[in-house]
Design an enzyme around this catalytic site. Sequence first.
Site, PDB file in Angstrom:
ATOM      1  CG  HIS A 128      -7.069  -5.977  -7.869  1.00 22.95           C
ATOM      2  ND1 HIS A 128      -7.891  -6.959  -7.901  1.00 22.95           N
ATOM      3  CD2 HIS A 128      -6.866  -5.564  -6.518  1.00 22.95           C
ATOM      4  CE1 HIS A 128      -8.388  -7.099  -6.669  1.00 22.95           C
ATOM      5  NE2 HIS A 128      -7.864  -6.279  -5.656  1.00 22.95           N
ATOM      6  CG  HIS A 174      -4.245  -8.178  -3.381  1.00 18.10           C
ATOM      7  ND1 HIS A 174      -5.063  -9.141  -3.076  1.00 18.10           N
ATOM      8  CD2 HIS A 174      -4.854  -7.018  -3.722  1.00 18.10           C
ATOM      9  CE1 HIS A 174      -6.313  -8.596  -3.098  1.00 18.10           C
ATOM     10  NE2 HIS A 174      -6.199  -7.541  -3.630  1.00 18.10           N
TER      11      HIS A 174
END
Length: 283
Positions: A241, A237
Amino acid sequence: MAKNLSLVLSITLLLLVIQPIRGHSFKSLQHLVGSHKGQTVKGLHEIKHYLSAFGYLKLNRSTGLSNDHASVKDEFDEHLELAIKSFQKNFHLNVTGRLDSSTLDVMMTPRCGVSDIDDNMSPNYALFPGKPKWGKKFLTYTINSGVTREVLDKLSFALQTGFEEWHKHTQFTFARGRPTSTSDIGIGIMHIDGPRKVLADSVAPTSGKMRFDADENWSINDKPNVDQIDMVSVATHEIGHIIGLGHSTHPDAVMYPYLNGGVIRRKLSQDDIDGVFALYGKP
């Protein structure tokens, strides 16, 4: 391959301004279920700070609120109602403006510390404002941490697995290297806010900054226990970003901000792939 690396991905410790709910569980805020505009209920100031931390409510003079924690009142005003509606809409909940049990349940789930982006792309993925991205696809990373060898080994495995997953669907090549300057500090594990709240956070390109919460009960097993957080899922995850993706509102997406204990979300969904293709094009 190392000779061809032309860009260093410096992943370092960054103290973001985040104020998630501290010291509370979903059970302890159960009395807030059903709260609505016009009421004054003890504990609502915690919800205001939570919504402020993740981009749904501005605590400033223009809204009659203050960043000072003690100055935020337990009044359910129109600003809080609008913020809750925005939160509910973002996560496909029943948009009522009330604090129903489903809304509080989502709020109490462990999550990424990066703020949500209201203006999601179609249908679920989001890009950072201005669509920042890397100009080159060969990136190196370093790990600096004072944690035990066991935790460091977990982090190394989690990052390697996460980088490999993104590499399957993008033009990025990731390689572990050594810092080339004092600014290239590396990925860090440090204390953020205690267990089961903010798990990790990172920033958009081209800073390449990432950190993990040392207080979490991290696991890299294929089947973590319900009291463990899957570090591979979180690492995958946060890498999203790092390369430019914001939070997705699709619960099956790697870029969905919430992750409960015992849950694994390691493989990119089509929504994640669509998001990175929208930013960089297809490989």
